[in-house]
Design a protein around this motif. Structure first.
Motif, PDB file in Angstrom:
ATOM      1  N   ILE A 267       3.165  -0.562  -7.672  1.00 32.45           N
ATOM      2  CA  ILE A 267       3.512  -0.197  -9.065  1.00 32.45           C
ATOM      3  C   ILE A 267       4.261  -1.317  -9.782  1.00 32.45           C
ATOM      4  CG2 ILE A 267       3.443   2.270  -8.576  1.00 32.45           C
ATOM      5  CD1 ILE A 267       6.523   2.319  -8.888  1.00 32.45           C
ATOM      6  N   ASN A 268       4.216  -2.507  -9.215  1.00 32.26           N
ATOM      7  CA  ASN A 268       4.899  -3.668  -9.786  1.00 32.26           C
ATOM      8  C   ASN A 268       4.174  -4.915  -9.291  1.00 32.26           C
ATOM      9  OD1 ASN A 268       6.607  -5.865 -10.351  1.00 32.26           O
ATOM     10  ND2 ASN A 268       8.452  -4.640 -10.116  1.00 32.26           N
ATOM     11  N   PRO A 269       3.282  -5.491 -10.105  1.00 33.38           N
ATOM     12  CA  PRO A 269       2.509  -6.640  -9.641  1.00 33.38           C
ATOM     13  C   PRO A 269       3.349  -7.830  -9.193  1.00 33.38           C
ATOM     14  CG  PRO A 269       1.532  -5.722 -11.629  1.00 33.38           C
ATOM     15  CD  PRO A 269       2.843  -5.032 -11.441  1.00 33.38           C
ATOM     16  N   ALA A 270       4.499  -8.041  -9.800  1.00 36.64           N
ATOM     17  CA  ALA A 270       5.366  -9.153  -9.399  1.00 36.64           C
ATOM     18  C   ALA A 270       5.893  -8.919  -7.989  1.00 36.64           C
ATOM     19  CB  ALA A 270       6.522  -9.314 -10.381  1.00 36.64           C
ATOM     20  N   ARG A 271       6.315  -7.707  -7.695  1.00 35.19           N
ATOM     21  CA  ARG A 271       6.798  -7.368  -6.349  1.00 35.19           C
ATOM     22  C   ARG A 271       5.705  -7.596  -5.314  1.00 35.19           C
ATOM     23  NH1 ARG A 271       6.303  -5.608  -1.836  1.00 35.19           N
ATOM     24  NH2 ARG A 271       6.961  -3.644  -0.912  1.00 35.19           N
ATOM     25  N   SER A 272       4.484  -7.147  -5.616  1.00 39.10           N
ATOM     26  CA  SER A 272       3.369  -7.317  -4.682  1.00 39.10           C
ATOM     27  C   SER A 272       2.998  -8.782  -4.513  1.00 39.10           C
ATOM     28  CB  SER A 272       2.148  -6.521  -5.177  1.00 39.10           C
ATOM     29  OG  SER A 272       2.459  -5.145  -5.286  1.00 39.10           O
ATOM     30  N   LEU A 273       2.991  -9.542  -5.612  1.00 37.48           N
ATOM     31  CA  LEU A 273       2.635 -10.952  -5.554  1.00 37.48           C
ATOM     32  C   LEU A 273       3.670 -11.754  -4.770  1.00 37.48           C
ATOM     33  CD1 LEU A 273       0.736 -13.261  -6.519  1.00 37.48           C
ATOM     34  CD2 LEU A 273       2.279 -13.532  -8.472  1.00 37.48           C
ATOM     35  N   GLY A 274       4.948 -11.514  -5.036  1.00 35.47           N
ATOM     36  CA  GLY A 274       5.998 -12.256  -4.343  1.00 35.47           C
ATOM     37  C   GLY A 274       5.912 -12.080  -2.836  1.00 35.47           C
ATOM     38  N   ALA A 275       5.754 -10.832  -2.384  1.00 33.74           N
ATOM     39  CA  ALA A 275       5.670 -10.574  -0.948  1.00 33.74           C
ATOM     40  C   ALA A 275       4.390 -11.167  -0.353  1.00 33.74           C
ATOM     41  CB  ALA A 275       5.724  -9.064  -0.692  1.00 33.74           C
ATOM     42  N   ALA A 276       3.274 -11.076  -1.078  1.00 32.97           N
ATOM     43  CA  ALA A 276       2.003 -11.601  -0.568  1.00 32.97           C
ATOM     44  C   ALA A 276       2.042 -13.122  -0.425  1.00 32.97           C
ATOM     45  CB  ALA A 276       0.855 -11.180  -1.483  1.00 32.97           C
ATOM     46  N   ILE A 277       2.609 -13.808  -1.395  1.00 29.97           N
ATOM     47  CA  ILE A 277       2.661 -15.273  -1.346  1.00 29.97           C
ATOM     48  C   ILE A 277       3.551 -15.748  -0.199  1.00 29.97           C
ATOM     49  CG2 ILE A 277       3.599 -17.296  -2.545  1.00 29.97           C
ATOM     50  CD1 ILE A 277       2.447 -16.212  -5.116  1.00 29.97           C
ATOM     51  N   ILE A 278       4.691 -15.133  -0.028  1.00 30.35           N
ATOM     52  CA  ILE A 278       5.619 -15.574   1.019  1.00 30.35           C
ATOM     53  C   ILE A 278       5.119 -15.159   2.403  1.00 30.35           C
ATOM     54  CG2 ILE A 278       7.986 -15.413   1.872  1.00 30.35           C
ATOM     55  CD1 ILE A 278       7.620 -17.051  -0.713  1.00 30.35           C
ATOM     56  N   TYR A 279       4.540 -13.984   2.529  1.00 29.27           N
ATOM     57  CA  TYR A 279       3.980 -13.542   3.817  1.00 29.27           C
ATOM     58  C   TYR A 279       2.706 -14.317   4.130  1.00 29.27           C
ATOM     59  CZ  TYR A 279       2.264 -10.371   7.438  1.00 29.27           C
ATOM     60  OH  TYR A 279       1.785  -9.833   8.613  1.00 29.27           O
ATOM     61  N   ASN A 280       1.785 -14.362   3.161  1.00 31.64           N
ATOM     62  CA  ASN A 280       0.587 -15.207   3.194  1.00 31.64           C
ATOM     63  C   ASN A 280      -0.285 -15.034   4.427  1.00 31.64           C
ATOM     64  OD1 ASN A 280      -1.102 -17.042   1.917  1.00 31.64           O
ATOM     65  ND2 ASN A 280      -0.200 -18.805   2.958  1.00 31.64           N
ATOM     66  N   LYS A 281      -0.627 -13.790   4.747  1.00 38.17           N
ATOM     67  CA  LYS A 281      -1.608 -13.493   5.783  1.00 38.17           C
ATOM     68  C   LYS A 281      -2.837 -12.890   5.117  1.00 38.17           C
ATOM     69  CE  LYS A 281       1.311 -14.353   9.193  1.00 38.17           C
ATOM     70  NZ  LYS A 281       1.470 -15.680   9.688  1.00 38.17           N
ATOM     71  N   LYS A 282      -3.975 -13.038   5.765  1.00 36.68           N
ATOM     72  CA  LYS A 282      -5.241 -12.639   5.153  1.00 36.68           C
ATOM     73  C   LYS A 282      -5.240 -11.172   4.707  1.00 36.68           C
ATOM     74  CE  LYS A 282     -10.229 -12.385   5.939  1.00 36.68           C
ATOM     75  NZ  LYS A 282     -10.325 -10.980   5.531  1.00 36.68           N
ATOM     76  N   HIS A 283      -4.765 -10.277   5.568  1.00 36.19           N
ATOM     77  CA  HIS A 283      -4.863  -8.859   5.212  1.00 36.19           C
ATOM     78  C   HIS A 283      -3.968  -8.510   4.021  1.00 36.19           C
ATOM     79  CE1 HIS A 283      -1.272  -8.714   7.808  1.00 36.19           C
ATOM     80  NE2 HIS A 283      -0.958  -7.608   7.158  1.00 36.19           N
ATOM     81  N   ALA A 284      -2.967  -9.332   3.758  1.00 37.62           N
ATOM     82  CA  ALA A 284      -2.123  -9.080   2.592  1.00 37.62           C
ATOM     83  C   ALA A 284      -2.848  -9.403   1.292  1.00 37.62           C
ATOM     84  CB  ALA A 284      -0.831  -9.887   2.687  1.00 37.62           C
ATOM     85  N   TRP A 285      -3.881 -10.237   1.378  1.00 35.83           N
ATOM     86  CA  TRP A 285      -4.630 -10.624   0.186  1.00 35.83           C
ATOM     87  C   TRP A 285      -5.905  -9.794   0.004  1.00 35.83           C
ATOM     88  CZ3 TRP A 285      -2.142 -13.260  -3.243  1.00 35.83           C
ATOM     89  CH2 TRP A 285      -1.160 -14.183  -2.867  1.00 35.83           C
ATOM     90  N   ASP A 286      -6.362  -9.127   1.081  1.00 34.16           N
ATOM     91  CA  ASP A 286      -7.628  -8.396   1.000  1.00 34.16           C
ATOM     92  C   ASP A 286      -7.615  -7.338  -0.091  1.00 34.16           C
ATOM     93  OD1 ASP A 286      -8.718  -9.887   3.037  1.00 34.16           O
ATOM     94  OD2 ASP A 286      -8.264  -8.427   4.617  1.00 34.16           O
ATOM     95  N   ASP A 287      -6.528  -6.617  -0.199  1.00 31.61           N
ATOM     96  CA  ASP A 287      -6.431  -5.524  -1.172  1.00 31.61           C
ATOM     97  C   ASP A 287      -5.514  -5.867  -2.341  1.00 31.61           C
ATOM     98  OD1 ASP A 287      -7.997  -3.986   0.589  1.00 31.61           O
ATOM     99  OD2 ASP A 287      -6.219  -3.295   1.665  1.00 31.61           O
ATOM    100  N   HIS A 288      -5.182  -7.144  -2.480  1.00 29.86           N
ATOM    101  CA  HIS A 288      -4.148  -7.504  -3.460  1.00 29.86           C
ATOM    102  C   HIS A 288      -4.546  -7.162  -4.898  1.00 29.86           C
ATOM    103  CE1 HIS A 288      -0.586  -9.544  -4.889  1.00 29.86           C
ATOM    104  NE2 HIS A 288      -1.317 -10.234  -5.740  1.00 29.86           N
ATOM    105  N   TRP A 289      -5.849  -7.222  -5.195  1.00 34.40           N
ATOM    106  CA  TRP A 289      -6.300  -6.922  -6.550  1.00 34.40           C
ATOM    107  C   TRP A 289      -5.893  -5.523  -6.982  1.00 34.40           C
ATOM    108  CZ3 TRP A 289      -9.625  -2.821  -7.380  1.00 34.40           C
ATOM    109  CH2 TRP A 289     -10.289  -2.323  -6.241  1.00 34.40           C
ATOM    110  N   ILE A 290      -5.810  -4.594  -6.006  1.00 36.85           N
ATOM    111  CA  ILE A 290      -5.443  -3.211  -6.313  1.00 36.85           C
ATOM    112  C   ILE A 290      -4.058  -3.154  -6.960  1.00 36.85           C
ATOM    113  CG2 ILE A 290      -4.759  -1.016  -5.212  1.00 36.85           C
ATOM    114  CD1 ILE A 290      -7.038  -1.487  -3.209  1.00 36.85           C
ATOM    115  N   PHE A 291      -3.171  -4.052  -6.546  1.00 34.58           N
ATOM    116  CA  PHE A 291      -1.786  -4.003  -6.990  1.00 34.58           C
ATOM    117  C   PHE A 291      -1.562  -4.741  -8.306  1.00 34.58           C
ATOM    118  CE2 PHE A 291      -2.004  -3.545  -2.403  1.00 34.58           C
ATOM    119  CZ  PHE A 291      -1.422  -2.287  -2.272  1.00 34.58           C
TER     120      PHE A 291
END
Length: 286
Positions: A234-258
Motif C-alpha cells: 500500500i506504499n510503492p516507496a516502501r516496497s521499492l526501498g526494501a526490494a532494491i536493498i534486498y535485491n533478490k529475484k523473487h522480490a522483483w517477480d511481483d514488484h509491479w503489483i505494489f
C-alpha cells in the motif's frame, strides 16, 4: 424564556422542510473550498518551502522504513512468534509510525510519506504535478536509505530473512495480491481525504489535530488484514526501498503489483471522495 422561544421559532423558519441534496446543497457554503492546484507551477522550483517539504518527505519515509523493517526483521528471525511482537506488532509499527510522522510533517509537506497518497491528492488537484513528482522521488530515496541503514548493521540477518520485501505469499495468486493492494490502498487514501476534508476542518476545529490518528489506524488495520497475503505494501516507496536493498529475484517477480495496485486504489479513492462523497459538480453553477 420568551427569548429562547423566539430563537426556536426563527431557527425553525430559517430552514425549510425540503433541503437540497448533492451538488445543489453546495450553495451558501459556511467554509471556503481551497482552489485547485495548478498542473504546473514553475515558481515552486525557486521556493525554499518547496525543497523543505521534499526534505521532510525524505526524512519521514527514511524513518518509516527504518523502524518498520527493523520490526519485521525482529519478528521473522524468531523461531517462536510468541517471543516477539508478532503480526499485530508489525501492524502497530507501521500504523504507529504513520501516525507519528504525519503529525510531525503535516504542517510542512502535508505528511504524505507514500507515493500512492501523493498520487491520489494530485488527481484531486490538491497539489501540482511538479510537487507530486518531487515528493515521489524524495519518498523513494528516503525508503531506499531507510532499508539500507537496516541492512548496513545486520546484513546477514537482513538477507536471510527476506529484507522486509513485499511478495505475494504462497497459496495466493497475483490477482489476489493485486486485489489486496487495491482495496488496502483505497482504505488508506479514502481515510486521508476524509481526515483532511476542508469542509470538516472548517466546522470541527479538532479535525486537523486528530487527522493523523485515523490515518495511522487505517494503516494498522490494513496491515492486520493483508500481511498474510502480500506483506502489505500500500506504499510503492516502501516496497521499492526494501526490494532494491534486498535485491533478490523473487522480490522483483511481483514488484509491479505494489505499484499498480496502490495507484489504482488511490485513484478510486480520489474519484469516490471527490465525486460521490463531496458531490463536487462537473460544471460550476452560474
Amino acid at each position: 424564556m420568551e427569548g429562547k422561544e423566539e430563537d426556536v421559532r426563527l431557527g425553525a423558519n430559517k430552514f425549510s422542510e425540503r433541503q437540497p441534496i448533492g451538488t445543489a446543497a453546495q450553495s451558501d457554503k459556511d467554509y471556503k473550498e481551497p482552489p485547485p492546484a495548478p498542473l504546473f507551477e514553475p515558481g515552486e522550483l525557486t521556493s525554499w518551502s518547496f525543497y523543505r517539504a521534499g526534505i521532510a518527505e525524505f526524512m519521514a519515509t527514511f524513518l518509516f522504513l527504518y523502524i518498520t523493517i527493523l520490526t519485521v526483521m525482529g519478528v521473522v528471525k524468531s523461531n517462536s512468534k510468541c517471543s516477539t511482537v508478532g503480526i499485530q506488532g508489525i501492524a502497530w509499527a507501521f500504523g504507529g509510525m504513520i501516525f507519528a510522522l504525519v503529525y510531525c510533517t503535516a504542517g510542512i509537506s502535508g505528511g504524505h510519506i507514500n507515493p500512492a497518497v501523493t498520487f491520489g491528492l494530485f488527481l484531486a488537484r490538491k497539489l501540482s504535478l511538479t510537487r507530486a513528482l518531487f515528493y515521489m522521488v524524495m519518498q523513494c530515496l528516503g525508503a531506499i536509505c531507510g532499508a539500507g541503514v537496516v541492512k548496513g548493521y545486520q546484513k546477514g540477518l537482513y538477507e536471510s530473512n527476506g529484507g522486509g520485501a513485499n511478495v505475494v505469499a504462497p497459496g495466493y495468486t497475483k490477482g489476489d495480491g493485486l486485489g489486496a493492494e487495491i482495496v488496502g490502498t483505497f482504505i488508506l487514501v479514502y481515510t486521508v481525504f476524509s481526515a483532511t476534508d476542508a469542509k470538516r476542518n472548517a466546522r470541527d476545529s479538532h479535525v486537523p489535530i486528530l487527522a493523523p490518528l485515523p490515518i495511522g489506524f487505517a494503516v494498522f488495520l490494513v496491515h492486520l488484514a493483508t500481511i498474510p497475503i502480500t506483506g502489505t505494501g500500500i506504499n510503492p516507496a516502501r516496497s521499492l526501498g526494501a526490494a532494491i536493498i534486498y535485491n533478490k529475484k523473487h522480490a522483483w517477480d511481483d514488484h509491479w503489483i505494489f505499484w499498480v495496485g496502490p495507484f489504482i486504489g488511490a485513484a478510486l479513492a480520489a474519484i469516490y471522495h471527490q465525486i460521490v462523497i463531496r458531490a463536487i459538480p462537473f460544471k460550476s453553477r452560474p
